[in-house]
Design an enzyme around this catalytic site. Structure first.
Site, PDB file in Angstrom:
ATOM      1  N   GLU A 136      54.127  45.086  52.512  1.00 37.65           N
ATOM      2  CA  GLU A 136      53.933  44.997  53.954  1.00 37.65           C
ATOM      3  C   GLU A 136      54.532  46.259  54.563  1.00 37.65           C
ATOM      4  O   GLU A 136      55.536  46.780  54.069  1.00 37.65           O
ATOM      5  CB  GLU A 136      54.606  43.746  54.525  1.00 37.65           C
ATOM      6  CG  GLU A 136      54.100  42.430  53.940  1.00 37.65           C
ATOM      7  CD  GLU A 136      52.608  42.200  54.138  1.00 37.65           C
ATOM      8  OE1 GLU A 136      52.046  42.737  55.123  1.00 37.65           O
ATOM      9  OE2 GLU A 136      52.006  41.487  53.315  1.00 37.65           O
TER      10      GLU A 136
ATOM     11  N   HIS B  38      50.435  37.478  54.564  1.00 33.89           N
ATOM     12  CA  HIS B  38      51.248  38.599  55.034  1.00 33.89           C
ATOM     13  C   HIS B  38      52.722  38.458  54.657  1.00 33.89           C
ATOM     14  O   HIS B  38      53.591  39.045  55.306  1.00 33.89           O
ATOM     15  CB  HIS B  38      51.102  38.810  56.546  1.00 33.89           C
ATOM     16  CG  HIS B  38      49.730  39.233  56.943  1.00 33.89           C
ATOM     17  ND1 HIS B  38      49.067  40.289  56.369  1.00 33.89           N
ATOM     18  CD2 HIS B  38      48.877  38.721  57.879  1.00 33.89           C
ATOM     19  CE1 HIS B  38      47.870  40.419  56.914  1.00 33.89           C
ATOM     20  NE2 HIS B  38      47.734  39.473  57.833  1.00 33.89           N
TER      21      HIS B  38
END
Length: 206
Positions: free
Chosen positions: A13, A160
């Protein structure tokens, strides 16, 4: 799963600018890393950690909101150099499997900015999103969690989050490999496979 080389499923990320402005000299930095390392079809290691950014130490509101990551989490993360040390400890050569090409692009750029060697120079890379696109004949690339849902499955954990996305990437990889095996052409049958000669000969003998 392919037993010829170890498999590394990896997801990062990244930091994000606020809107279109960002700050001067902004570049995406890895702020969370998740990996699943597999040999001969068996998971040998899972790794998950936040990573403290070097340049943009303060996360933007957009980044925190989109990823659900707090400033305190990245402040307590490992350094980028420690992340590279962890990646360098993995066996090589191996296949590095990602969903899309951004993970490796950002990792390489972060290595250049921090003046350290890219850890996967001797490895093979698989962009699973492109493999998925080619396999199903899609015109456009599909998102990771949409792809697994199209298989009638669910993603692992939370979208995510780096380790969850790495585990979901591994899940899709296994599904695609299984489908590929179904589509492989079987060995052509011989006439001996189609005719039982013992029964045929006994018929003529009577």
């Amino acid at each position: 799963m392919d037993g010829s080389k170890p498999l590394l499923f990896i997801d990062f990320e990244f930091s994000m600018p606020d809107g279109n402005s960002g700050y001067k000299g902004f570049y995406a930095e890895i702020i969370e890393a998740g990996l699943v390392f597999s040999k001969n079809g068996k998971v040998e290691q899972e790794f998950s950690s936040f990573v403290t950014p070097v340049k943009g130490k303060r996360l933007t509101e957009r980044c925190k909101s989109f990823l659900g990551i707090t400033q305190a989490q990245v402040d307590q993360g490992i350094s980028f150099s420690k992340l590279i040390e962890a990646l360098n400890r993995l066996d090589s050569p191996k296949k590095v499997v990602t969903w899309g090409n951004m993970d490796m692009k950002v990792l390489r750029m972060n290595c250049e900015k921090n003046r350290c060697a890219f850890p996967f120079e001797n490895d093979e890379f698989i962009d699973l999103s492109m493999e998925y696109k080619k396999f199903f004949g899609d015109r456009n690339q599909t998102g990771l969690w949409k792809a697994v849902e199209e298989y009638g499955k669910k993603g692992t954990g939370q979208h995510h989050r780096a380790l969850d996305d790495a585990l979901t990437t591994m899940k899709i990889y296994k599904l695609i490999e299984k489908d590929k095996k179904y589509l492989e052409k079987p060995n052509p049958t011989t006439i001996g496979d189609r005719v039982d000669f013992s029964k045929l000969l006994s018929k003529f003998a009577t």
